[in-house]
Each structure stands twice: as structure tokens, then as C-alpha cells.
Design a protein around this motif. Structure first.
Motif, PDB file in Angstrom:
ATOM      1  N   MET A   1     -13.417 -90.350  17.108  1.00  0.00           N
ATOM      2  CA  MET A   1     -14.238 -91.060  17.804  1.00  0.00           C
ATOM      3  C   MET A   1     -12.965 -90.789  19.058  1.00  0.00           C
ATOM      4  O   MET A   1     -12.472 -91.930  19.262  1.00  0.00           O
ATOM      5  CB  MET A   1     -15.284 -91.583  16.719  1.00  0.00           C
ATOM      6  CG  MET A   1     -16.093 -91.483  15.798  1.00  0.00           C
ATOM      7  SD  MET A   1     -16.737 -90.465  16.195  1.00  0.00           S
ATOM      8  CE  MET A   1     -18.028 -91.089  17.199  1.00  0.00           C
ATOM      9  N   LEU A   2     -13.589 -90.270  20.523  1.00  0.00           N
ATOM     10  CA  LEU A   2     -13.415 -90.160  21.507  1.00  0.00           C
ATOM     11  C   LEU A   2     -14.681 -90.572  22.822  1.00  0.00           C
ATOM     12  O   LEU A   2     -15.560 -90.301  22.746  1.00  0.00           O
ATOM     13  CB  LEU A   2     -12.915 -89.722  22.336  1.00  0.00           C
ATOM     14  CG  LEU A   2     -12.217 -89.150  23.441  1.00  0.00           C
ATOM     15  CD1 LEU A   2     -11.000 -90.173  23.529  1.00  0.00           C
ATOM     16  CD2 LEU A   2     -11.894 -87.605  24.051  1.00  0.00           C
ATOM     17  N   ALA A   3     -14.317 -91.787  22.914  1.00  0.00           N
ATOM     18  CA  ALA A   3     -15.423 -92.281  23.991  1.00  0.00           C
ATOM     19  C   ALA A   3     -15.254 -91.909  25.755  1.00  0.00           C
ATOM     20  O   ALA A   3     -13.876 -92.426  26.001  1.00  0.00           O
ATOM     21  CB  ALA A   3     -16.328 -93.979  24.285  1.00  0.00           C
TER      22      ALA A   3
ATOM     23  N   ASP B   1     -20.372 -90.818  26.995  1.00  0.00           N
ATOM     24  CA  ASP B   1     -20.684 -90.350  25.999  1.00  0.00           C
ATOM     25  C   ASP B   1     -19.368 -90.928  24.532  1.00  0.00           C
ATOM     26  O   ASP B   1     -18.321 -91.295  25.206  1.00  0.00           O
ATOM     27  CB  ASP B   1     -19.852 -88.556  26.025  1.00  0.00           C
ATOM     28  CG  ASP B   1     -21.127 -88.395  27.484  1.00  0.00           C
ATOM     29  OD1 ASP B   1     -21.644 -88.953  27.463  1.00  0.00           O
ATOM     30  OD2 ASP B   1     -21.238 -86.986  27.957  1.00  0.00           O
ATOM     31  N   VAL B   2     -20.158 -90.563  23.748  1.00  0.00           N
ATOM     32  CA  VAL B   2     -19.270 -91.063  22.409  1.00  0.00           C
ATOM     33  C   VAL B   2     -19.086 -89.637  21.776  1.00  0.00           C
ATOM     34  O   VAL B   2     -20.167 -88.412  21.251  1.00  0.00           O
ATOM     35  CB  VAL B   2     -20.024 -92.047  21.650  1.00  0.00           C
ATOM     36  CG1 VAL B   2     -18.657 -91.915  20.092  1.00  0.00           C
ATOM     37  CG2 VAL B   2     -19.789 -93.230  22.164  1.00  0.00           C
ATOM     38  N   ALA B   3     -17.847 -88.731  21.391  1.00  0.00           N
ATOM     39  CA  ALA B   3     -17.748 -87.340  21.424  1.00  0.00           C
ATOM     40  C   ALA B   3     -17.286 -87.988  19.380  1.00  0.00           C
ATOM     41  O   ALA B   3     -15.752 -88.872  19.471  1.00  0.00           O
ATOM     42  CB  ALA B   3     -17.159 -86.621  22.076  1.00  0.00           C
TER      43      ALA B   3
ATOM     44  N   LEU C   1     -21.721 -84.558  20.462  1.00  0.00           N
ATOM     45  CA  LEU C   1     -22.097 -85.847  21.283  1.00  0.00           C
ATOM     46  C   LEU C   1     -22.976 -86.107  21.990  1.00  0.00           C
ATOM     47  O   LEU C   1     -24.239 -85.638  21.867  1.00  0.00           O
ATOM     48  CB  LEU C   1     -20.995 -84.191  22.717  1.00  0.00           C
ATOM     49  CG  LEU C   1     -21.317 -85.226  24.481  1.00  0.00           C
ATOM     50  CD1 LEU C   1     -20.099 -85.957  24.067  1.00  0.00           C
ATOM     51  CD2 LEU C   1     -21.363 -84.147  25.182  1.00  0.00           C
ATOM     52  N   GLN C   2     -23.092 -87.539  22.011  1.00  0.00           N
ATOM     53  CA  GLN C   2     -23.794 -88.205  21.690  1.00  0.00           C
ATOM     54  C   GLN C   2     -24.114 -88.857  23.430  1.00  0.00           C
ATOM     55  O   GLN C   2     -23.083 -89.166  23.929  1.00  0.00           O
ATOM     56  CB  GLN C   2     -24.070 -89.522  20.721  1.00  0.00           C
ATOM     57  CG  GLN C   2     -25.166 -90.792  21.593  1.00  0.00           C
ATOM     58  CD  GLN C   2     -26.865 -89.607  20.941  1.00  0.00           C
ATOM     59  OE1 GLN C   2     -26.887 -88.829  19.926  1.00  0.00           O
ATOM     60  NE2 GLN C   2     -27.714 -89.506  21.717  1.00  0.00           N
TER      61      GLN C   2
END
Length: 449
Positions: free
Chosen positions: A145-147, A166-168, A175-176
């Protein structure tokens, strides 16, 4: 044989020109043969060198070699050496798989290092406009998870510049996007994951005005703001804080955002989901935004300013545990320390930055490495595990510490395919072609038997 044929042959022999060979004809032939052998040998050596270079530097060839050779390293791991490069390919999407390291380079591009093969790829992050305070990027412990923060121009009316993060999911590419409201927006400067990745806490500066010139953002900033995101529900909350109330934050697995800052700021100014530790660290130069230990009860804060022997502080959550460490880093005359993550509840992974002598307003970065610090020892026993080449090219570094163990914290990985590698292959290929042409031309000049 008839008499007439004998006469004709005798006549032809008498009329033939005399063949005169130089006295060193045999030596000339031997020298030509030696030159031929030397040229062939050089061609063979260069071909082998070219093949070895291709196997070493090209991603496709390295992958083929790894498929044939038995694997001696674990499937996923953090590299023992990072080699930042400028000639990197952009990933087609965010589904790049488990990622061991993410770093932001000098051009503010986000680079992901694959956990399985160690390949380097630029992430196609829609970050939009440049943040006045640099923005933030955070990789969770698992490397999945990457923000990251973003700013972009608003084409639908209202505020001129929109802000958020974003949170990917790096395994699926999903992507959110989360927008941060409040006057002109919030420039997020810190993103911190909870130990198990359920919560994401953020800290930033509330803007009263933001404007864009199409490249970057200018603004007027005032109060600090903090917030948290529950990844299980997607619910986001934000709260404005008094100015200079929060120099740093962390978040535990219960979703409590711990705020570090001025002693004068009372806990009653915080929202219900945020707290201050009972014994906040006193030194003013500590970098206080850092991940909590896996059990969510310990925080290791490093000295942000360059010092001959950078101090570190072990802070308990909620307190009153408090201890000073004096780890010895091999980082030159001056260094700073920043906690990147945790291997377990007693061993933290620390980024150590070594600095050279100040040159006017510029202080050069001479070294950059990752070290494991044992917080149980008052001396802060350390062990360097990863070295970063070209340290000035890395602005920020994130590591998936779930991929590390004390017995085997790192693995050996190749560097990225670079422009230098391209030149090397091109040069060797040109040399192979030149030698092959010379060999063919030479052999055509030799007399046929």
C-alpha cells in the motif's frame, strides 16, 4: 602421353615467367597467420564481454538468467544497495506488485524498487502541481500500500487549487482518492501508517489562500491540521490545531493519533481520537513524525539537525517511558537520523544521512544508508544494512520492513538499467562489428589455395 603433348608442355614451361619469392616469405606468412589468430581472439573476447554485459545490465537477460540459475535469495527482499538512476522506465500502471523500497528523487519523481527482482520503475502518480512544502509519500510495512499527496487545479469552480492524498494498492493498481477540505485546502507534509496498516495519519498546514501558475503552487498558510483515515471503512476525519502545536505525529493500531509538539499545548485542544504522550521528548531538533513499533507502544525519534553524534530518543506510548540513545553511525563528521520502520519491537530501521561542510546556504549530503538500531541497549547498537549510491539524488526514502528479518535484513539485487549501460552495450557492439568486418576483409585478401 603423346610426343606432341610433351612438346607443348615443355614449351609452356620454357615460356612461363620466373617465380621469384622473397627470402622471408615464410616469415611473412607466419606473421599474417598470427595477426589472423589475434584478430579472431579479440573478436571472441569482445563477444563474450558483450554477452556478459547484457546478462548483467539488461532486465530481460537478468530475468532469463535467474530462471535458469538456482535462486539463492528469498523471493522478496530489501536490497543491500540502492543505485538511483535517471534513465528509468515508467510503469504502465500502479499494479507493480510488492515493493521493497520507494524513494522520491531530485526531480520529485516517485521510484518503486520491486521486492522480487529489484527492478526500478517510475510510478505514474497523478501528483499534479508541486506542493510548496514538498508533499509526502508513505509505504506501508507490507510493501503493498502506498499513500501520496496531490495538488491540482480546480476546473469546476470553487477553490483554485484542490488538495488531498491518494491510497494505492500496488498489487491490484486500485486507487482511492481523498480530498481535504477547509478554506483553500491543506498542504499535507507528513503521512504515517499504523503498524499493521489499518490506519493512515496525516499532518499538514491549513492554507488561507492557494494560487497556481500552472507549474507550482503559492499560498498563505496558518494553523496546523491533523487527521486519520480508517482503511477498513474509508472514513476520513480532519481537525485544525493551534499553530506550532504539532511538530510530528504517529498512529497506533487503535487509531489513536499521537501528537508531539510544544509542552504549552494542552491535551484539551486535541480531538477525541488524538492524544499527547505523558512524557513528550524535549529536544527541539527531533524529527517527530515516525512509525510506531509493531506493538504500537514505542516510538524512536531521531535528531533532524546535523550533529557529530546524532541522538535518538525512545518514547513510550502513552508514557512515561523515556530513554536517550547515543547510537554510533558510520556517517562522517556530521549526521542526522530518521526512523523509517521497525524489524520488531526492539529493533528499528533508521535512515542515516551524513553531511559535508556547509557551503554558503548549501550543505552537501555525502552519504546515505539504512541501519538497524537496537533500542534495548543504551549505546543504541547499530548495524548498517543498506548503502545508497548518489545520496544527493534521494529526497525521501520509504522501506517495507515486513520483508526484513534480523538474520537476513537485505538481499543482493542488481541496479537499474541506465544510460551508462546503454553506452557500454553500444560500444561493445560497435567493437564486435568492426572486428568482424576487419576479419572478413582480411580473409578475402588472403590467396585461395
Amino acid at each position: 602421353m603423346t610426343e606432341r603433348l610433351k612438346e607443348q608442355l615443355q614449351r609452356l614451361g620454357d615460356e612461363a615467367p620466373e617465380l621469384r619469392l622473397p627470402s622471408d616469405a615464410w616469415a611473412q606468412g607466419r606473421r599474417a597467420r598470427h595477426r589472423d589468430h589475434l584478430l579472431t581472439g579479440l573478436l571472441l573476447v569482445v563477444v563474450v564481454a558483450l554477452a556478459g554485459t547484457l546478462l548483467r545490465v539488461t532486465p530481460a537477460s537478468r530475468m532469463a538468467a535467474e530462471m535458469v540459475a538456482p535462486r539463492t535469495e528469498p523471493a522478496d527482499g530489501v536490497p543491500d544497495r540502492l543505485r538511483p538512476g535517471s534513465d528509468l522506465a515508467v510503469a504502465p500502471n500502479l499494479a507493480v506488485g510488492v515493493t521493497s523500497v520507494v524513494y522520491v528523487d531530485q526531480e520529485r519523481r516517485v521510484v518503486a524498487v520491486a521486492a522480487d527482482r529489484g527492478s526500478y520503475r517510475l510510478l505514474p502518480l497523478p501528483r499534479g502541481l508541486t506542493s510548496p512544502h514538498g508533499g509526502a509519500v508513505a509505504l506501508d510495512r507490507s510493501g503493498t500500500m502506498l499513500a501520496y499527496t496531490w495538488m491540482r487545479e480546480n476546473d469546476s469552480g470553487g477553490p483554485e487549487v484542490l488538495t488531498g492524498f491518494d491510497v494505492a494498492d500496488l498489487t491490484t493498481g486500485r486507487l482511492q482518492r481523498y480530498r481535504l477540505n477547509g478554506r483553500a485546502g491543506i498542504d499535507v507534509t507528513d503521512l504515517v501508517w499504523s503498524p499493521q496498516g489499518r490506519w493512515l495519519a496525516w499532518r499538514g498546514l491549513q492554507a488561507s489562500r492557494l494560487s497556481s501558475d500552472g507549474v507550482g503552487v503559492q499560498g498563505r498558510f496558518g494553523r496546523e491540521a491533523i487527521g486519520r483515515l480508517d482503511l477498513t471503512t474509508g472514513g476520513i476525519v480532519q481537525e485544525r490545531l493551534p499553530a506550532v502545536a504539532a511538530r510530528g505525529i504517529t498512529v497506533d493500531e487503535d487509531g489513536v493519533v499521537w501528537v508531539f509538539g510544544s509542552r504549552a499545548t494542552a491535551s484539551r485542544t486535541l480531538p477525541g481520537w488524538a492524544r499527547r504522550p505523558a512524557s513528550p521528548p524535549a529536544p527541539e531538533n527531533l524529527q517527530e513524525s515516525a512509525p510506531a513499533s509493531p506493538n504500537g507502544r514505542v516510538l524512536l525519534l531521531g535528531e533532524g539537525g546535523a550533529a557529530a553524534s546524532p541522538a535518538m530518543v525512545v518514547a513510550g506510548l502513552p508514557g512515561p517511558e523515556y530513554a536517550d540513545l547515543n547510537p554510533q553511525f558510520s556517517a562522517g563528521s556530521r549526521a542526522s537520523a530518521r526512523t523509517v520502520g521497525w524489524i520488531d519491537d526492539s529493533h528499528a530501521l533508521v535512515q542515516v544521512t551524513g553531511y559535508g561542510d556547509r557551503e554558503g546556504d548549501y550543505t552537501p549530503v555525502e552519504s546515505l544508508s539504512l541501519a538497524i538500531v537496537d533500542i534495548r541497549a543504551t549505546s543504541g547498537d547499530t548495524r548498517q544494512v543498506t548503502h545508497i549510491d548518489d545520496p544527493e539524488s534521494v529526497r525521501h526514502l520509504e522501506v517495507a520492513t515486513d520483508l526484513m528479518t534480523l538474520d537476513r535484513p537485505t538481499v543482493s539485487r542488481p541496479g537499474p538499467w541506465s544510460f551508462a549501460g546503454t553506452l557500454l552495450v553500444a560500444g561493445l557492439s560497435a567493437l564486435v562489428l568492426a572486428l568482424a568486418v576487419a576479419l572478413v576483409v582480411r580473409r578475402r585478401r588472403l590467396p585461395r589455395p
